[in-house]
Structures are given as C-alpha cells and as structure tokens.
Design a protein around this motif. Structure first.
Motif, PDB file in Angstrom:
ATOM      1  N   ALA A 280      24.049 -10.966 -32.091  1.00 26.98           N
ATOM      2  CA  ALA A 280      25.399 -10.561 -32.489  1.00 26.98           C
ATOM      3  C   ALA A 280      25.783  -9.213 -31.888  1.00 26.98           C
ATOM      4  O   ALA A 280      26.965  -8.912 -31.700  1.00 26.98           O
ATOM      5  CB  ALA A 280      25.500 -10.513 -34.013  1.00 26.98           C
ATOM      6  N   SER A 281      24.776  -8.406 -31.558  1.00 23.24           N
ATOM      7  CA  SER A 281      25.089  -7.093 -30.987  1.00 23.24           C
ATOM      8  C   SER A 281      25.676  -7.221 -29.573  1.00 23.24           C
ATOM      9  O   SER A 281      26.154  -6.248 -29.014  1.00 23.24           O
ATOM     10  CB  SER A 281      23.847  -6.198 -30.975  1.00 23.24           C
ATOM     11  N   TYR A 282      25.636  -8.410 -29.005  1.00 27.69           N
ATOM     12  CA  TYR A 282      26.217  -8.616 -27.667  1.00 27.69           C
ATOM     13  C   TYR A 282      27.605  -9.254 -27.733  1.00 27.69           C
ATOM     14  O   TYR A 282      28.167  -9.609 -26.703  1.00 27.69           O
ATOM     15  CB  TYR A 282      25.281  -9.480 -26.814  1.00 27.69           C
ATOM     16  N   LEU A 283      28.121  -9.441 -28.957  1.00 26.11           N
ATOM     17  CA  LEU A 283      29.455 -10.041 -29.071  1.00 26.11           C
ATOM     18  C   LEU A 283      30.530  -9.054 -28.618  1.00 26.11           C
ATOM     19  O   LEU A 283      30.361  -7.861 -28.776  1.00 26.11           O
ATOM     20  CB  LEU A 283      29.721 -10.457 -30.519  1.00 26.11           C
TER      21      LEU A 283
ATOM     22  N   ARG B 193      34.464 -16.759 -29.965  1.00 24.01           N
ATOM     23  CA  ARG B 193      33.945 -15.439 -29.594  1.00 24.01           C
ATOM     24  C   ARG B 193      32.683 -15.593 -28.733  1.00 24.01           C
ATOM     25  O   ARG B 193      31.776 -16.335 -29.091  1.00 24.01           O
ATOM     26  CB  ARG B 193      33.638 -14.637 -30.861  1.00 24.01           C
ATOM     27  N   GLN B 194      32.675 -14.936 -27.596  1.00 24.25           N
ATOM     28  CA  GLN B 194      31.579 -15.106 -26.635  1.00 24.25           C
ATOM     29  C   GLN B 194      30.717 -13.842 -26.557  1.00 24.25           C
ATOM     30  O   GLN B 194      31.172 -12.748 -26.878  1.00 24.25           O
ATOM     31  CB  GLN B 194      32.162 -15.376 -25.249  1.00 24.25           C
ATOM     32  N   LEU B 195      29.486 -14.027 -26.116  1.00 18.61           N
ATOM     33  CA  LEU B 195      28.607 -12.890 -25.858  1.00 18.61           C
ATOM     34  C   LEU B 195      28.870 -12.402 -24.445  1.00 18.61           C
ATOM     35  O   LEU B 195      29.285 -13.179 -23.597  1.00 18.61           O
ATOM     36  CB  LEU B 195      27.138 -13.311 -25.945  1.00 18.61           C
ATOM     37  N   MET B 196      28.602 -11.127 -24.197  1.00 18.84           N
ATOM     38  CA  MET B 196      28.595 -10.651 -22.817  1.00 18.84           C
ATOM     39  C   MET B 196      27.211 -10.075 -22.524  1.00 18.84           C
ATOM     40  O   MET B 196      26.761  -9.149 -23.185  1.00 18.84           O
ATOM     41  CB  MET B 196      29.666  -9.595 -22.572  1.00 18.84           C
ATOM     42  N   LEU B 197      26.554 -10.662 -21.533  1.00 15.85           N
ATOM     43  CA  LEU B 197      25.165 -10.314 -21.239  1.00 15.85           C
ATOM     44  C   LEU B 197      24.939 -10.242 -19.740  1.00 15.85           C
ATOM     45  O   LEU B 197      25.589 -10.957 -18.987  1.00 15.85           O
ATOM     46  CB  LEU B 197      24.228 -11.433 -21.712  1.00 15.85           C
ATOM     47  N   THR B 198      23.958  -9.435 -19.338  1.00 18.77           N
ATOM     48  CA  THR B 198      23.479  -9.543 -17.957  1.00 18.77           C
ATOM     49  C   THR B 198      22.382 -10.606 -17.919  1.00 18.77           C
ATOM     50  O   THR B 198      21.849 -11.017 -18.957  1.00 18.77           O
ATOM     51  CB  THR B 198      22.856  -8.219 -17.463  1.00 18.77           C
ATOM     52  N   GLY B 199      22.021 -10.998 -16.710  1.00 19.47           N
ATOM     53  CA  GLY B 199      20.947 -11.973 -16.547  1.00 19.47           C
ATOM     54  C   GLY B 199      19.648 -11.485 -17.165  1.00 19.47           C
ATOM     55  O   GLY B 199      18.948 -12.233 -17.854  1.00 19.47           O
ATOM     56  N   VAL B 334      23.724 -16.649 -16.172  1.00 18.50           N
ATOM     57  CA  VAL B 334      23.211 -15.874 -17.304  1.00 18.50           C
ATOM     58  C   VAL B 334      22.769 -16.819 -18.420  1.00 18.50           C
ATOM     59  O   VAL B 334      21.731 -16.611 -19.053  1.00 18.50           O
ATOM     60  CB  VAL B 334      24.283 -14.868 -17.772  1.00 18.50           C
ATOM     61  N   GLU B 335      23.541 -17.869 -18.628  1.00 13.68           N
ATOM     62  CA  GLU B 335      23.176 -18.847 -19.655  1.00 13.68           C
ATOM     63  C   GLU B 335      21.801 -19.463 -19.359  1.00 13.68           C
ATOM     64  O   GLU B 335      20.960 -19.617 -20.239  1.00 13.68           O
ATOM     65  CB  GLU B 335      24.253 -19.922 -19.707  1.00 13.68           C
ATOM     66  N   ASN B 369      30.193 -13.854 -19.433  1.00 11.51           N
ATOM     67  CA  ASN B 369      30.458 -14.297 -20.807  1.00 11.51           C
ATOM     68  C   ASN B 369      29.660 -15.580 -21.058  1.00 11.51           C
ATOM     69  O   ASN B 369      29.517 -16.406 -20.162  1.00 11.51           O
ATOM     70  CB  ASN B 369      31.948 -14.541 -21.022  1.00 11.51           C
ATOM     71  N   VAL B 370      29.103 -15.685 -22.233  1.00  8.57           N
ATOM     72  CA  VAL B 370      28.275 -16.841 -22.578  1.00  8.57           C
ATOM     73  C   VAL B 370      28.617 -17.265 -24.003  1.00  8.57           C
ATOM     74  O   VAL B 370      28.749 -16.413 -24.886  1.00  8.57           O
ATOM     75  CB  VAL B 370      26.769 -16.473 -22.559  1.00  8.57           C
TER      76      VAL B 370
END
Lengths: 283, 570
Positions: A280-283, B193-199, B334-335, B369-370
């Motif tokens: 959730a901290s990446y939302l 609502r999506q997550l934002m992450l790097t690989g 990323v997914e 975004n994932v």
C-alpha cells in the motif's frame, strides 16, 4: 551429559602423525564438555586438509569453497541464531584466500567461532608456502625462500579488537580443549589459531619445534589489556605464547537488530498483513 | 490504436532534484488514472553532468519510452540545447527565465518562468517546477498537494506549508500565462487505484511475497535497489539484509543462510555477478535454492555503469564450473518483475537449484503503473523441512526419482544435515567412489527435467493461426518496445506478432519452434551486439535467425529502434 563418543570415530584421509588428528579429538571433547549434542552444532569449512575435519565427526556440516568458510558460516548463523556455528579451516583458507572475510568477520562480530589450523604450509596442494610460512623458508614453489613477510593473525585480530583471540597447540590437548570451549562460549566472533604440524610438507615447524617454543600464558597476563595482548601477539621466536591473548565484551552482531530478534528464518511465516501494508505504501 | 501518449522529459544536472520532480509528477499521473512508463538516464556521478527523467504517459497502455518529447522541463540551459530536436511540433519548453538559452531557444514554444521571483529559495525549485508542470498538464492541484503532504510528512508542518505555498504560486502563475499546449485527454472516470513501482522494487516485493527473508549483497548499480528496497521494508517484514564485504562473501553467505533455512536473494550486476560465479556452482552442488538477481549494464569490465544492455545472458546461462541445472527468468515489465521474482523462488525451492532473474538498468529504474497484486492467487512454496520422518537415517542427498531429496534444515531435529562441496554420497559426505559420482551427476541433472517441465512458454501476441509477415522475438525488458512496434506495423498494413521469452532457460522447443518456422520473417530483437538469444535458440533448436535488430549504445530499445532496424530488412 553428552559424551565425546557421540561424535563418533571415523577413518581419515590424513597422514599418520598429522596434527589434525589431535585437533579433531580435542574438538569432540570440547563440544561434548559443553554439553552440545551433534545435532546442535553446525561446522562450516572451506577447503583444505584442515577443512576435512568435520567429516570425521557426527555433526551438521557445510563444506563450502576454499577461503569462503567464514561468509558461509555467517549466513548460516544469521539464518539460525540458535545453532552453534563453528568455522574450521586452515591458514591458507582463512588468512590467504579468505583474508577479506577474516577481517570482515572480526568487524562484524557474529557469534561464531573460527578454528584456524595453522601449520605454516599448504598441505592438500602439497607443500607451497601459506600466509603463515616464515620469510625465507624454502618450498617447492618458493625455491629461493618464501619472499613475503608472514601474516600475523593474532596481532591483526587484537589490533582490530576481536572479541576473543586465542592460540593453541595440539601438543597441549587439555589446554586446547579449554580454549575451544571458551571460544564457543564467547558471545561474538572468537578465534582460536591452532598450531598443528604438517609432517609431510613443513620440515621447519615440526612437533618438536612447536613443543620447544610454546609457552602457556600465565595468570600475570590480563587478557582485557589490549596493549599487553598486542605485545604477546608479536612474540614469535624462541618463545611463542599460547592461551587467551585477548578478550572483550563487544556486543555480538545483531544484538540491536530487530530483524534477527524474530528467531530462526526457517520458522518464519509470511506476514501477509505486513506485506499488504508495504504494498500500500506504493499506491 | 494511434499513439495519444505524451512524453514529459525533466532534464538537468545530478543533484538538482529532477528525480523528485519526475517521480512526484509520475505518481500524480498514476493517481489520476493515467498509464505511466519512466525511463531514467543518468551518468555515473553524484553531482553535475546531464541526467534525465522521462515520463511517457497517456490514457492507453504505454509500454516503453519514446524518443519524442512533448514537454521539456529544463532545470538547466543545457537541457534545452541537448533535447530541442526531440520536441514534437506542439511541444513546449518550461525553463527558468534566468537561463541564457541563446540560439538554442530560437523558434521554440517556450514558457519562461520567473523562478527566482516565484520561489526565492533554491531548495524550492523542484516543487516550483512541479507546480508549473502540473498546471500545464491541467492536473488537479489537490492531487499534487496531497503528494507533497505525504512526501514531506516527516519534515514537519512548516516545511510542508512552505512547499505547498510554492506549489500554489507556481500553479496559479502558470494558469494565468498565455501559452499554447494541448492538454492530455482526461483519464477514465474513477480509475482503479494503481501502484507505482520500479522494476527493482517489484522484484523486492515479489521476493517478499515468496517469503524471502534473507538478502546479502554488495552495492552495484543497477542491482542495489533490490537490496535497498528490502532494507527499507525490513523493519516491517523482518528480512535480514546484510551488506557483505564483497560479492564473493554475499553469494557464499546466501548459500550458508539457505542451507540453514533462510529464503535468500542476492542482487547484483554483471561485474559483481562474475565474482559470485564459484558460489553459484556451490549452490548447484549443495542443491541449495538461492535466487540471484543480475541487473545488466553494458560491459565489458566497468563499461557504462549507469546505462542499459542485455549483454549478460551468456554469463548467467553458463556461470559456474561443472554441470548443474538452473532456471533463468527475464521479466519484460514491472508487473513481471513481481510475478517472476515469486516464480523464481518457487522454482528454486521446488527444484533445489540456483535460479536467476535477469533484468537491466532500464527496467530496474523504470517506474510503471501496476494494478494491485492479488497475493491470494500466488502459489504456495514448499515449507522448510524441520523434522524429517526418521532423523537417524536422514540423508540430505537421498536418491529419488526426480532428483529432488527431502531438504532438512540443521538444528531442528536430531537429524544430521551434511552438505559437502566435494562429490558426496547420499548422506552428504565426501566420496571418491566413481560409481556414486555418476549417480550424483544423474541426480543433479535429473532436476533439470523438472525445471524444463515447469518452464514458462514464451508469450505470443499477434493474430492466432495466421502466417505473420514479421515475428518479433525478444526477451526481458525489450517486450514493451516490441509490442509497440507491432502496433505500428499493423497500422502500416503488415501482419506482425511478438514472441517474448520471460524465461530463457530451460527452453522447451515445442512451445515456440512451430511459431518461428511459420513466420515469414522471424526477427530477433536484443539489447546486445551479438544476438545472444538468437544463438541460444539456434544451439537448442537449429533454428537460425536471418535477421537481428540489435542495440548496444547503452540506451533502451524503443519501438523506433525496431522500426528503423526493420527498414533495411523488410
């Protein structure tokens, strides 16, 4: 009470008269004396004649790579702080190939014991100079004499403030058993450098050579005095001190780490709720 | 589908806060419901130089960076000179009015910002640009305000208020200006609502989801951020993260920890991995599950430390002396970084072998975004064997039909667990019995059959059952560029398909050889100079690629790279 017999008797691949035989017997006696059963002990080694020692006793064992016994032992101890982890290997493995790991082990101070067989020669590869071979000693690989100054593991360990620094000799088995036991009991990294003659390849540092020189450190020495300990560490001539050179109460690695306080990794369950929070901290 | 995405490129010197501007803007866009893919290009230095943070965003999926730029956010004058040629016809430059842009600004659609006047403090420059950018993109200021409050939460109310004030001033000032820039189409209503992450963050999270609880590493760009992510979450998750004295120690620690019951990951890059190779062989011999993450950067030697390449496939395929099985996963997004990190642990634990995740700098650092991960859908991994049935007769390397022996963990029962890097008997002790040697080789390699059975088929995207004009074959992070190139080819009237290998070893030719043979042209697209996957496929199947599209200048392959490469082929 655990008996040394529980650690078993095995045929070995060592030369008759090798110092390793005596050290193996001392190790079994020391562990039994500490009331440790074979399954509570994990021996981790590098490669070399010394590194074969745990093969000849009942225990858990990882024989790793040459020079890499210490990091392998470190990983195992961090994974299961409840195990008694002992790294055992020769001078070439610990002070040569694995030199950086030796320094790091002292700094890191993980609660494990290093038993370093020190015979001043490479045995398994048949007689080349090791890091503790004296300068000028002639070997097949150093026909003009070993050109480098020898490594002084005691001085390095004391200088770096290792928590427990001792030296033993297989010709003084009872004394050696005591040193191993103190080392295992010590909370943090402990080093026992053990003189054990190589009868096949080191014609200089023979049993008689060691016997003549080794002098037990007496009660007049305060092992908590680093300057005194350092002076002893540099005594390497007609007399060589054996016993506990140095000791301190540095906290062992992990005492302040919340991640290690949760017990052995093998018992851990995935905390899905915690992971959901992390996600959730990446939302 | 026509390309409606736009690209925002933030450029400046290292240390100017361009990643802060870029990351906050990207997150705001993800929260607003847009698709986002980020490409970070940076130099191997802490301050100065020229770095960029490029966000490609739109309503439709954006797979990959693009070379065009629609909004150029210039934190220094050099950025304008270096990137003006990438600007699209309707594109705009946002730059401080104090910059002397000289001739490079001639003819550009440029919004000059009185930065010093709007925000006198240098520390506020990045928030100032965020405000300008947010306004130019017609984004709701509320989203940006919420982000700033979260970002500066630990710094206290005063800092938050100062930054919010700067944001508002910049936003309002921009709204009052006369300039021409076409706003993005609105995002879909009430987006999920999506997550934002790097690989690399996704790899760390996928590992955690697989129960990874031990990470040993030695810092090396671009692998380190896997360890840093695990370290940042260690307090919550309990993960033991140890920075080793060198890569050799890191790898051997992981083997030791795995033998003692840890679930271990070792992130690194090519040069660091080269030092770990002997320990990989140890993991093979001790049949120890360890997951190695190799984030590639261009070699040989130090190469281009902060750029991207797919040059280490051969290294990872053959790392380690002697013969033992392994699996190599190559996530394309990323997914997939998340799902394949989990899969890597599952395979490592199931088949008691070292398993590799091969990624690269582009994907490692690329925010995307994932959709939230469904943890309940992930398969369960084998639990550590704490108490074997008959401890007295336990043998760590007992011969079994599939080569996998019950793997007890020392110290939890009276069973003695013995593992020797020498050739060993079933009970783990050194042997020179050559008959046993042959049995043990067969046992270890036998596990390879299980790994092959579990191998993921390459993903095919394209018309079913048709003979396509062009089949783009790729692996790892090249996926997005290939998918986009396929769309462009289809628009141009060519039938095109993509075959993406998310696992490059073991290969099971039944899963893909018919597709290669059926295509009129199979083109292998790789981020290296020699076509390493093409060679591997030829070695394994005899299929020979006549055409390769390769890129090895340190930048990621884009759709444009592929289309340019195809011009000379088709």
């Amino acid at each position: 009470m655990v008996s040394a017999e529980e650690y078993g008797q095995f045929d070995t691949a060592w030369c008759p008269g090798c110092g390793n035989h005596g050290l193996l017997a001392c190790m079994k006696q020391a562990l039994a004396g500490l009331d440790l059963s074979p399954h509570q002990v994990l021996m981790v080694t590098g490669i070399g004649q010394a590194a074969k020692a745990p093969l000849y006793m009942n225990c858990n064992m990882i024989t790793g790579l040459h020079g890499r016994g210490l990091p392998t032992a470190t990983g195992a101890k961090l994974a299961n702080p409840e195990l008694t982890v002992i790294a055992e290997s020769g001078d070439g493995c610990n002070y040569g190939e694995g030199g950086n790991h030796f320094l790091a082990a002292i700094r890191r101070n993980v609660d494990l014991t290093l038993i370093a067989h020190d015979n001043g020669i490479y045995g398994l590869t048949k007689g080349q100079a090791s890091p503790t071979t004296a300068r000028g000693q002639v070997t097949k690989a150093q026909p003009f004499g070993q050109p480098s100054e020898p490594f002084n593991p005691m001085a390095v360990a004391v200088a770096m403030g290792a928590g427990f620094v001792a030296r033993g000799f297989t010709g003084e088995p009872e004394h050696l058993v005591g040193l191993i036991q103190q080392a295992v009991r010590h909370k943090g990294f402990s080093l026992v450098d053990v003189f054990q003659p190589c009868v096949s390849f080191n014609k200089v540092n023979t049993f008689a050579w060691y016997k003549q020189r080794c002098r037990k450190i007496g009660p007049e020495h305060d092992p908590r005095n680093r300057e005194q300990a350092l002076a002893l560490a540099f005594e390497f001539g007609e007399q060589i001190p054996i016993g506990v050179l140095y000791e301190n109460d540095r906290p062992a690695f992990g005492a302040d780490l919340p991640t290690l306080a949760r017990g052995p990794l093998a018992r851990r369950q995935l905390d899905t709720a915690a992971l959901q929070d992390v996600l959730a901290s990446y939302l | 589908m026509p390309d409606t995405s736009i690209v925002i490129l933030v450029g400046g010197e290292a240390g100017q806060g361009l990643v802060t501007v870029g990351q906050l803007m990207a997150k705001a866009l993800v929260r607003a419901g847009y698709e986002v893919v980020v490409c970070q290009d940076y130099q191997s230095r802490i301050r100065g130089g020229h770095n960029t943070f490029a966000i490609r965003t739109g309503v439709d999926p954006v797979y990959r960076p693009s070379e065009k730029v629609d909004i150029l956010v210039a934190l220094d004058a050099e950025t304008v000179a270096l990137h003006r040629r990438q600007l699209t016809p309707g594109g705009i430059v946002l730059a401080d009015e104090a910059f002397d842009l000289g001739a490079s600004a001639a003819g550009l659609n440029c919004l000059r910002i009185p930065a010093k006047k709007l925000a006198p403090k240098a520390a506020h420059q990045n928030v100032l640009f965020l405000g300008v950018l947010g306004s130019a993109l017609c984004k709701d200021i509320g989203l940006l305000e919420e982000l700033l409050r979260q970002t500066f939460a630990k710094k206290g109310a005063e800092i938050i208020d100062q930054n919010l004030a700067v944001l508002r001033v910049a936003y309002d000032w921009t709204a009052a200006q006369q300039y021409s820039f076409a706003c993005m189409p609105p995002a879909p209503e009430s987006p999920v609502r999506q997550l934002m992450l790097t690989g690399n963050e996704a790899i760390a999270l996928g590992a955690l989801a697989a129960g990874c609880n031990f990470c040993s590493f030695y810092p090396m760009t671009p692998g380190s951020s896997v360890a840093l992510t695990l370290a940042a979450k260690a307090k919550t998750m309990g993960t033991v993260v140890e920075q080793a004295e060198d890569e050799i120690a890191a790898a051997n620690m992981a083997v030791g920890a795995a033998c003692a019951g840890g679930r271990c990951i070792v992130p690194t890059s090519g040069g660091g991995f080269a030092l770990m190779v002997e320990a990989v062989s140890l993991a093979g011999m001790l049949e120890t599950p360890v997951v190695f993450v190799v984030a590639m950067r261009p070699g040989p030697a130090t190469g281009l430390p902060t750029r991207t390449e797919q040059g280490d496939l051969n290294l990872v395929l053959y790392a380690g002396h002697g013969e033992f099985p392994r699996a190599v996963f190559t996530p394309g997004s990323v997914e997939q970084c998340f799902s394949l990190a989990h899969r890597a642990f599952e395979m490592a634990e199931t088949h008691q072998s070292p398993v590799f995740l091969l990624t690269d700098q582009y994907l490692a650092d690329s925010f995307q975004n994932v959709a939230p991960f469904d943890l309940s859908a992930l398969p369960e991994l084998p639990a550590p064997l704490l108490e074997p049935e008959d401890p007295a007769s336990y043998k760590r390397f007992a011969l079994t039909e599939d080569g996998v022996s019950p793997r007890a963990i020392p110290g939890f029962s009276t069973a003695l667990v013995v593992s020797d890097s020498d050739e060993h008997t079933e009970d783990g002790k050194l042997t020179e019995d050559l008959g046993v040697r042959v049995q043990m080789v067969a046992k270890r390699l036998g596990k390879g059959a299980g790994l092959a059975e579990d191998a993921l088929a390459p993903d095919y995207t394209g018309p079913e059952g048709a003979d396509v004009d062009v089949l783009l074959v790729c692996w790892g992070s090249t996926l997005g560029a290939a998918l986009e190139a396929r769309e462009r080819l289809e628009e141009a009237g060519r039938s095109a398909a993509v075959l993406h290998f998310a696992q490059v070893w073991p290969l099971n030719e039944d899963q893909f050889l018919p597709l290669l043979e059926k295509a009129r042209r199979a083109v292998c697209v790789e981020g290296n100079a020699t076509g390493q996957l093409a060679r591997l496929i030829r070695q394994e199947t005899g299929f020979r690629f006549k055409d390769l599209v390769l890129r090895f200048d340190g930048l990621p392959i884009t759709a444009a790279t592929i289309l340019r490469g195809l011009e000379s082929i088709l």
